[in-house]
Design an enzyme around this catalytic site. Sequence first.
Site, PDB file in Angstrom:
ATOM      1  N   GLY A  74       0.808  -1.212   0.000  1.00  0.00           N
ATOM      2  CA  GLY A  74       0.000   0.000   0.000  1.00  0.00           C
ATOM      3  C   GLY A  74       0.843   1.264   0.000  1.00  0.00           C
ATOM      4  O   GLY A  74       0.537   2.241  -0.699  1.00  0.00           O
ATOM      5  N   SER A  75       1.926   1.262   0.769  1.00  0.00           N
ATOM      6  CA  SER A  75       2.768   2.463   0.850  1.00  0.00           C
ATOM      7  C   SER A  75       3.353   2.800  -0.513  1.00  0.00           C
ATOM      8  O   SER A  75       3.375   3.970  -0.920  1.00  0.00           O
ATOM      9  CB  SER A  75       3.910   2.255   1.848  1.00  0.00           C
ATOM     10  OG  SER A  75       3.390   2.007   3.133  1.00  0.00           O
ATOM     11  N   CYS A 329       1.882   1.560  12.707  1.00  0.00           N
ATOM     12  CA  CYS A 329       3.066   2.107  12.027  1.00  0.00           C
ATOM     13  C   CYS A 329       3.748   3.162  12.880  1.00  0.00           C
ATOM     14  O   CYS A 329       4.894   3.514  12.645  1.00  0.00           O
ATOM     15  CB  CYS A 329       2.684   2.722  10.696  1.00  0.00           C
ATOM     16  SG  CYS A 329       1.506   1.741   9.786  1.00  0.00           S
TER      17      CYS A 329
HETATM   18  C1  LIG Z   1      -1.616  -0.355   6.024  1.00  0.00           C
HETATM   19  C2  LIG Z   1      -1.989   0.885   5.287  1.00  0.00           C
HETATM   20  C3  LIG Z   1      -1.144   1.418   4.295  1.00  0.00           C
HETATM   21  C4  LIG Z   1       0.207   0.831   3.995  1.00  0.00           C
HETATM   22  O1  LIG Z   1       0.125  -0.400   3.348  1.00  0.00           O
HETATM   23  P1  LIG Z   1       1.440  -1.365   3.393  1.00  0.00           P
HETATM   24  O2  LIG Z   1       1.068  -2.485   2.471  1.00  0.00           O
HETATM   25  O3  LIG Z   1       1.606  -1.793   4.807  1.00  0.00           O
HETATM   26  O4  LIG Z   1       2.580  -0.553   2.872  1.00  0.00           O
HETATM   27  C5  LIG Z   1      -1.565   2.536   3.638  1.00  0.00           C
HETATM   28  N1  LIG Z   1      -2.747   3.111   3.913  1.00  0.00           N
HETATM   29  C6  LIG Z   1      -3.579   2.635   4.842  1.00  0.00           C
HETATM   30  C7  LIG Z   1      -4.884   3.309   5.086  1.00  0.00           C
HETATM   31  C8  LIG Z   1      -3.231   1.511   5.572  1.00  0.00           C
HETATM   32  O5  LIG Z   1      -4.051   1.044   6.507  1.00  0.00           O
END
Ligand SMILES: *Cc1c(COP(=O)(O)O)cnc(C)c1O
Length: 403
Positions: A74-75, A329
Site C-alpha cells: 500500500g505504501s 506504524c
Molecule cells: C496499512 C496501510 C497502508 C500501507 O500499506 P502497506 O502495504 O503496509 O505498505 C496505507 N494506507 C492505509 C490506510 C493503511 O491502513
Amino acid sequence: MEKNFVYADNAATTRISDKVLEAMLPWLKEQYGNPSSIYSLGMEAAKAVLNARRLTAEALGASRAAEVFFTAGGSEADNMAVKGAAQLGAKSGRRHIITTNVEHHAVLHTCEYLETRGFEVTYLPVDDKGLMTADQVEKALREDTALVTVMAVNNEIGTVMPIADIGKLCRERGVLFHTDAVQAIGQLEINVQKMDIDMLSLSGHKLHAPKGVGALYVRSGIDLPSLIHGGAQERGKRAGTENVAAIVGLGEAVTAAVTDIAPRNERIKAMRQRLAEGIVSAIPHSRINGDMAQRVSGNVNVSFRGVEGESLLLALDIRGIAASSGSACTSGSIDPSHVLTALGLSAELAKGSLRLTLGDHNTDEDVDYILEVLPETVKRLRRMSPMWQRICKEEGITDYTLE
Ligand SMILES: *Cc1c(COP(=O)(O)O)cnc(C)c1O
C-alpha cells in the site's frame, strides 16, 4: 482451552487465508519461472500474473486489466500515485495538492516531502467525529490543483470518507483524484468507474493476502511516471521481476474480499456493536472515538482517561489479546496519534486510546473474552496510575473509586 489468544488488530494486518495460501504454494515451489522468460515455465507465470490482474480489475469495477499495476504494498502504491500525479501536474504548472490531515503516513509524509520540492499542500481538517465533506474539497480547489488525495476509510477510527462525491467533483473540474482504499476493500462496495476514481491504492496484507504486495489502479489515459526504473515489467511503470506468488495470492484475496460483503460485515458489525457498548458500559470515563454510523464494521476505537495506551497493550498481551493504540506504524514513537489529535482529543486521551479491529476470523467468544479482560485491566492500571489519581482529585471523580 489452554491459553486464550484473541487477534483484534485486523487493521494492522490480517492472517493469510487458507485459500490464498493454497493458491500461492505452486508458485513458490515447482512453478518458479520468471514471467519475462519465453519458455513455458515463464509463460505460465506470466499467465498467472495476468489472471491476478484481471481478478483485481474486476473486483474494483475497472474496465481493463491493464489499469492495475502491482506494487510491493500500500505504501508504494500511495507513493506512486501521489508523486506521479505531482510530477504530471508540474509539467503544466500545477503544483497544488489537496489532502486531509488524517491520511495514512504513506500519503501524509509523501505530501510533506513534496512540499520540500516546491509543491503546496492543503491539509483539510476533519470534524470531531473524523468526518469531512466534498464541499471542503470544492472550496480548496485552485486553478493549479494537480491532485486531490483522500482516503476511503481511516485506518485508526474506521470512518468512511465521501469518496464518490469527491470523485464526481474532481471529474467535473478536471483534477486527478486518488484514494487510499487500503482499509476499504472488502468493507465497502467500491467501483472505480461509478465513483469517478482516477487512482486507487490497495494492500494485500490488510485483506488476507501476504505482506509486501499491493496494487495501484490507474485509469487508462493517465500516463503516470515510474518510481522504480529498470526492466519493462508492469508496462514500464514499475521495474523488477514480479512477485508471482504474492500477486496470485492478492488476486485470490481481493476476489474473496469483494464477495458477500454485506452478510460478512453484518456478522462483524454485530460483534463490534456488542464490544463497543460492552466497553463503555463497563468502564467509566471511556469514550468512543470517531463516528459510529459512518464507520466500517470491525472498528472500535476508545479512549480511557488516566490510562497509558502502551501499558494497556502490554497488559492485554499478557492475557493473550492483540490490539493497538493508534496506528501500528507509529508505535515506537511516543507522539500521540495524528488522527486522534485531529479530532480535537487532548494528548492524554489520544495516548489513552485502544483500537480493536475485528475481522472475518473473529468469533463471539473473542468478544466475550475481551469484555471479561478489558474492564478489570483498565481498573488495575488506573489503580496504579498517578495520572488517574490526579484526574480524580482535580475533577472530584468519586463514582469510580480506587479501592
Ligand atoms: C496499512 C496501510 C497502508 C500501507 O500499506 P502497506 O502495504 O503496509 O505498505 C496505507 N494506507 C492505509 C490506510 C493503511 O491502513
